[in-house]
Scaffold this motif. Structure first.
Motif, PDB file in Angstrom:
ATOM      1  N   ILE A  68       0.844  -1.204   0.000  1.00 37.90           N
ATOM      2  CA  ILE A  68       0.000   0.000   0.000  1.00 37.90           C
ATOM      3  C   ILE A  68       0.875   1.247   0.000  1.00 37.90           C
ATOM      4  O   ILE A  68       1.698   1.438   0.900  1.00 37.90           O
ATOM      5  N   ASP A  69       0.648   2.117  -0.987  1.00 43.11           N
ATOM      6  CA  ASP A  69       1.386   3.386  -1.030  1.00 43.11           C
ATOM      7  C   ASP A  69       0.827   4.398  -0.037  1.00 43.11           C
ATOM      8  O   ASP A  69       1.586   5.122   0.601  1.00 43.11           O
ATOM      9  N   ALA A  70      -0.513   4.462   0.036  1.00 42.66           N
ATOM     10  CA  ALA A  70      -1.127   5.480   0.895  1.00 42.66           C
ATOM     11  C   ALA A  70      -2.441   4.981   1.468  1.00 42.66           C
ATOM     12  O   ALA A  70      -3.140   4.186   0.837  1.00 42.66           O
ATOM     13  N   VAL A  71      -2.764   5.460   2.664  1.00 48.22           N
ATOM     14  CA  VAL A  71      -4.060   5.223   3.291  1.00 48.22           C
ATOM     15  C   VAL A  71      -4.641   6.581   3.646  1.00 48.22           C
ATOM     16  O   VAL A  71      -3.916   7.463   4.134  1.00 48.22           O
ATOM     17  N   ALA A  72      -5.929   6.764   3.392  1.00 46.48           N
ATOM     18  CA  ALA A  72      -6.596   8.010   3.755  1.00 46.48           C
ATOM     19  C   ALA A  72      -7.825   7.708   4.592  1.00 46.48           C
ATOM     20  O   ALA A  72      -8.580   6.781   4.288  1.00 46.48           O
ATOM     21  N   ALA A  73      -8.011   8.501   5.637  1.00 45.11           N
ATOM     22  CA  ALA A  73      -9.183   8.347   6.500  1.00 45.11           C
ATOM     23  C   ALA A  73      -9.649   9.723   6.935  1.00 45.11           C
ATOM     24  O   ALA A  73      -8.874  10.686   6.965  1.00 45.11           O
ATOM     25  N   CYS A  74     -10.923   9.820   7.284  1.00 43.75           N
ATOM     26  CA  CYS A  74     -11.500  11.088   7.708  1.00 43.75           C
ATOM     27  C   CYS A  74     -11.118  11.398   9.152  1.00 43.75           C
ATOM     28  O   CYS A  74     -10.609  10.542   9.882  1.00 43.75           O
ATOM     29  N   ALA A  75     -11.388  12.640   9.550  1.00 44.64           N
ATOM     30  CA  ALA A  75     -11.201  13.021  10.948  1.00 44.64           C
ATOM     31  C   ALA A  75     -12.262  14.018  11.375  1.00 44.64           C
ATOM     32  O   ALA A  75     -12.601  14.936  10.634  1.00 44.64           O
ATOM     33  N   SER A  76     -12.771  13.784  12.574  1.00 40.65           N
ATOM     34  CA  SER A  76     -13.536  14.811  13.278  1.00 40.65           C
ATOM     35  C   SER A  76     -12.646  15.225  14.445  1.00 40.65           C
ATOM     36  O   SER A  76     -11.952  16.224  14.377  1.00 40.65           O
ATOM     37  N   GLY A  77     -12.540  14.386  15.476  1.00 43.21           N
ATOM     38  CA  GLY A  77     -11.554  14.631  16.538  1.00 43.21           C
ATOM     39  C   GLY A  77     -10.207  13.995  16.257  1.00 43.21           C
ATOM     40  O   GLY A  77      -9.213  14.307  16.907  1.00 43.21           O
ATOM     41  N   GLY A  78     -10.164  13.050  15.302  1.00 40.68           N
ATOM     42  CA  GLY A  78      -8.893  12.478  14.866  1.00 40.68           C
ATOM     43  C   GLY A  78      -8.537  11.121  15.445  1.00 40.68           C
ATOM     44  O   GLY A  78      -7.424  10.638  15.239  1.00 40.68           O
ATOM     45  N   GLY A  79      -9.480  10.461  16.130  1.00 37.29           N
ATOM     46  CA  GLY A  79      -9.177   9.176  16.738  1.00 37.29           C
ATOM     47  C   GLY A  79      -8.959   8.063  15.730  1.00 37.29           C
ATOM     48  O   GLY A  79      -8.056   7.232  15.889  1.00 37.29           O
ATOM     49  N   LEU A  80      -9.781   8.035  14.687  1.00 36.58           N
ATOM     50  CA  LEU A  80      -9.661   6.982  13.675  1.00 36.58           C
ATOM     51  C   LEU A  80      -8.318   7.063  12.965  1.00 36.58           C
ATOM     52  O   LEU A  80      -7.585   6.077  12.875  1.00 36.58           O
ATOM     53  N   VAL A  81      -7.984   8.244  12.468  1.00 32.80           N
ATOM     54  CA  VAL A  81      -6.753   8.364  11.672  1.00 32.80           C
ATOM     55  C   VAL A  81      -5.522   8.207  12.559  1.00 32.80           C
ATOM     56  O   VAL A  81      -4.500   7.644  12.131  1.00 32.80           O
ATOM     57  N   ALA A  82      -5.612   8.628  13.828  1.00 21.88           N
ATOM     58  CA  ALA A  82      -4.487   8.427  14.754  1.00 21.88           C
ATOM     59  C   ALA A  82      -4.265   6.939  15.012  1.00 21.88           C
ATOM     60  O   ALA A  82      -3.126   6.450  14.981  1.00 21.88           O
ATOM     61  N   GLY A  83      -5.339   6.207  15.249  1.00 27.06           N
ATOM     62  CA  GLY A  83      -5.221   4.775  15.485  1.00 27.06           C
ATOM     63  C   GLY A  83      -4.666   4.053  14.267  1.00 27.06           C
ATOM     64  O   GLY A  83      -3.810   3.173  14.377  1.00 27.06           O
ATOM     65  N   ILE A  84      -5.164   4.433  13.096  1.00 26.15           N
ATOM     66  CA  ILE A  84      -4.686   3.811  11.855  1.00 26.15           C
ATOM     67  C   ILE A  84      -3.202   4.107  11.658  1.00 26.15           C
ATOM     68  O   ILE A  84      -2.414   3.219  11.303  1.00 26.15           O
ATOM     69  N   ALA A  85      -2.796   5.353  11.894  1.00 30.09           N
ATOM     70  CA  ALA A  85      -1.392   5.730  11.699  1.00 30.09           C
ATOM     71  C   ALA A  85      -0.481   4.954  12.649  1.00 30.09           C
ATOM     72  O   ALA A  85       0.598   4.491  12.257  1.00 30.09           O
ATOM     73  N   LEU A  86      -0.925   4.777  13.893  1.00 31.48           N
ATOM     74  CA  LEU A  86      -0.144   3.975  14.851  1.00 31.48           C
ATOM     75  C   LEU A  86      -0.022   2.526  14.390  1.00 31.48           C
ATOM     76  O   LEU A  86       1.050   1.922  14.475  1.00 31.48           O
ATOM     77  N   ALA A  87      -1.129   1.974  13.893  1.00 33.83           N
ATOM     78  CA  ALA A  87      -1.118   0.575  13.449  1.00 33.83           C
ATOM     79  C   ALA A  87      -0.202   0.405  12.239  1.00 33.83           C
ATOM     80  O   ALA A  87       0.552  -0.566  12.141  1.00 33.83           O
ATOM     81  N   LEU A  88      -0.247   1.358  11.317  1.00 32.85           N
ATOM     82  CA  LEU A  88       0.547   1.217  10.090  1.00 32.85           C
ATOM     83  C   LEU A  88       2.020   1.529  10.328  1.00 32.85           C
ATOM     84  O   LEU A  88       2.886   0.988   9.636  1.00 32.85           O
ATOM     85  N   GLU A  89       2.308   2.393  11.294  1.00 29.65           N
ATOM     86  CA  GLU A  89       3.715   2.652  11.635  1.00 29.65           C
ATOM     87  C   GLU A  89       4.425   1.336  11.951  1.00 29.65           C
ATOM     88  O   GLU A  89       5.590   1.121  11.564  1.00 29.65           O
ATOM     89  N   ALA A  90       3.687   0.430  12.632  1.00 27.35           N
ATOM     90  CA  ALA A  90       4.293  -0.837  13.047  1.00 27.35           C
ATOM     91  C   ALA A  90       4.201  -1.914  11.984  1.00 27.35           C
ATOM     92  O   ALA A  90       5.056  -2.791  11.899  1.00 27.35           O
ATOM     93  N   THR A  91       3.146  -1.860  11.148  1.00 26.83           N
ATOM     94  CA  THR A  91       2.877  -2.998  10.255  1.00 26.83           C
ATOM     95  C   THR A  91       3.142  -2.692   8.789  1.00 26.83           C
ATOM     96  O   THR A  91       3.266  -3.612   7.983  1.00 26.83           O
ATOM     97  N   SER A  92       3.192  -1.410   8.412  1.00 30.08           N
ATOM     98  CA  SER A  92       3.359  -1.038   6.999  1.00 30.08           C
ATOM     99  C   SER A  92       4.049   0.326   6.949  1.00 30.08           C
ATOM    100  O   SER A  92       3.488   1.313   6.470  1.00 30.08           O
ATOM    101  N   PRO A  93       5.288   0.387   7.460  1.00 30.94           N
ATOM    102  CA  PRO A  93       5.924   1.685   7.701  1.00 30.94           C
ATOM    103  C   PRO A  93       6.157   2.530   6.437  1.00 30.94           C
ATOM    104  O   PRO A  93       6.325   3.736   6.544  1.00 30.94           O
ATOM    105  N   GLY A  94       6.122   1.929   5.256  1.00 36.62           N
ATOM    106  CA  GLY A  94       6.319   2.716   4.034  1.00 36.62           C
ATOM    107  C   GLY A  94       5.058   3.387   3.537  1.00 36.62           C
ATOM    108  O   GLY A  94       5.079   4.064   2.506  1.00 36.62           O
ATOM    109  N   THR A  95       3.938   3.197   4.239  1.00 35.52           N
ATOM    110  CA  THR A  95       2.658   3.733   3.780  1.00 35.52           C
ATOM    111  C   THR A  95       2.433   5.144   4.312  1.00 35.52           C
ATOM    112  O   THR A  95       2.542   5.374   5.516  1.00 35.52           O
TER     113      THR A  95
END
Lengths: 334, 334
Positions: B184-211
């Motif tokens: 995966i080159d990129a992942v995009a997610a919406c934000a209101s308070g930012g919990g979804l995209v923060a959680g996704i970014a943390l998960a991908l930092e560990a599992t798909s760091p080039g994304t």
């Protein structure tokens, strides 16, 4: 018109053919989810699972059977290509499968097919030939193109590879239920020529023999239900109308009925209004876009004609290729 | 208004917290599919995968975080119950999670929330308290109910268990892509308070760091995008309007922004028209019902603001709780 049948059709596929189809389509077809809504379950007093074939490649289950036939073409057959007649979902399945193996495809479609079905069939690279559903014989047009071009005719249901491909829906339902620890009391699926429900019934006979399989049809097109009762292939009376554009075949298929008469529990007919309401419920509670013909089994469950209370029932939503105008009629029921 | 932050927030969850959340929600939350349309890919000249959270329990990703918090309540806390404030998706997530563990729930919702969100929150057994989004402070009302009833406040995003729960979306994306052999080159997610995209970014930092991870927002509510550029939490100007009822928080959260400022690539804002067109494409090509706020990342990809050509991009469609009237506006774009 009755055509008594007492022998199993020699071309009927067996369970091994469905397992073989599953191997061939793996990686090309989508393993569609079994969806569930706790709110819907609470309203129905039972457990309703929805096999979501709108999420299948091409937006309907038809890709399964088409790829299981077209994936077996010889190199020479891939060069001359395929021809099919279809109201639109088989058309897209054949066009997409042919594109994947590099074969040209000609599809004979009714002039009044939904726009999305015609546009997508062309987008998959197929040539579309239109015909008048009320005045011309699509099978004759298909055979003429086959003879002129030397193309392989890919029939919509009465073919062992098509039936086996559609049967992978049943194989997946049984495996998904087993993985979730769920015992299924009944499965319901729609029928036009009967390939989907025949394949599912064959798959469940081997994998979930205690499950009753029901066929669902639009009112006025309940040829399978009446044929099951008569134990003979009966035709629909001419002149009936339905919004279920995918389910307007005049009689059960020969091969499909030889399977269905042995394995199906019973048939259920639903009205256009029940279908539109089911499409609305799929929108609201399942977030799934379902076309009219794809919603008849769900309509049977929601209308109470197929009882869900106290039971676990799987309905197949077979496709989601619907134009916005028709979908708007479903939204208006909410 | 700027609030400079240079330290990671002490309450920010780590990757182990997301793995722990995945274990807790398994069997309760749905492992939602990554959908794909070959026709859409051909039009975009790349590969677009859609994480289909409308198919999540309660129709949005919010159930993940809510259950990851409420599933950890003590026996005493389950008896006194929970309170939450929400425009509707967190409301349903909290109500459904509370119902599953047998805890009473009170939800503070804006008086102009979509009808489907209010009706479903009540259907999950919660008590709904309405407030005026333009004249009252929902957080103050929530705190008052918490103090009066001794209930546990379940915040919509600024909580380590909530962020970790939403992060399971990213964990699943990485696992599903890996299983399919997709980088995966990129992942995009919406934000209101930012919990979804923060959680996704943390998960991908560990599992798909080039994304690269992008945050997508409605025009006029692009507080995350501007905060990322300023490296400080900025508020939206008051008075902006958007059909994205789920994405109207005024500023990024404190905990969420401490994660997002470190891990997000950039922010993208989309217009209401782009959102409605994306909902139409999801209907036509993916057979998925997506609500306005759930469609902003898809809108970013379809509008070209998030390039897909020659790349593999995952967009999260975060929810599908939309009223028929609004959905009709999306159908009208086709």
């Amino acid at each position: 018109m009755t055509m008594p049948q007492t022998q199993p059709h020699p071309a009927a596929p067996d369970f091994a053919a469905i397992e073989d189809a599953a191997r061939l389509i793996a990686g090309h077809a989508t393993l569609t989810p079994l969806l569930e809504s706790p709110l819907l379950n609470a309203r129905l007093g039972g457990r309703l699972l929805v096999k979501a074939e709108p999420l299948q490649r091409t937006g309907s289950f038809k890709f399964r059977g088409a790829f299981n036939r077209i994936g077996r073409l010889s190199a020479a057959e891939r060069r001359t290509g395929v021809v099919a007649f279809s109201s639109g979902n088989h058309a897209q399945g054949v066009a997409a499968a042919a594109q994947l193996v590099g074969a040209p495809a000609v599809i004979v479609m009714p002039a009044d097919a939904p726009g999305i079905k015609v546009a997508n069939t062309r987008a998959y690279g197929a040539e579309v030939v239109s015909y008048d559903r009320f005045g011309e014989d699509r099978e004759a047009i298909g055979r003429r193109i086959r003879d002129e071009r030397g193309a392989v005719l890919v029939p919509p249901y009465d073919d062992p590879h098509i039936i086996a491909g559609q049967g992978t829906v049943g194989l997946e339902i049984a495996a998904q239920a087993r993985a979730a620890g769920i015992a299924i009391d009944a499965v319901a699926a729609c029928a036009s020529g009967g390939g989907l429900v025949a394949g599912i019934a064959l798959a469940l006979e081997a994998t979930s023999p205690g499950t009753a399989v029901h066929v669902c049809e639009p009112a006025g097109f309940d040829d399978h239900a009446r044929s099951l009762e008569a134990d003979a292939r009966l035709a629909n009376a001419p002149g009936a109308q339905s919004i279920c554009d995918a389910l307007l075949a005049a009689t059960p298929g020969e091969i499909t009925f030889s399977i269905n008469r042995r394995l199906l529990h019973s048939g259920i007919a639903v009205t256009d209004d029940e279908v539109l309401r089911a499409m609305g419920v799929a929108f609201r509670d399942l977030k799934l876009v379902v076309e009219p013909g794809g919603a008849v089994a769900l309509a049977a469950a929601l209308s109470g004609k197929l009882p869900v209370a106290g039971r676990t029932v799987v309905v197949v939503c077979s496709g989601g290729n619907v134009d916005p105008l028709t979908f708007g009629r479903a939204l208006a029921t909410l």
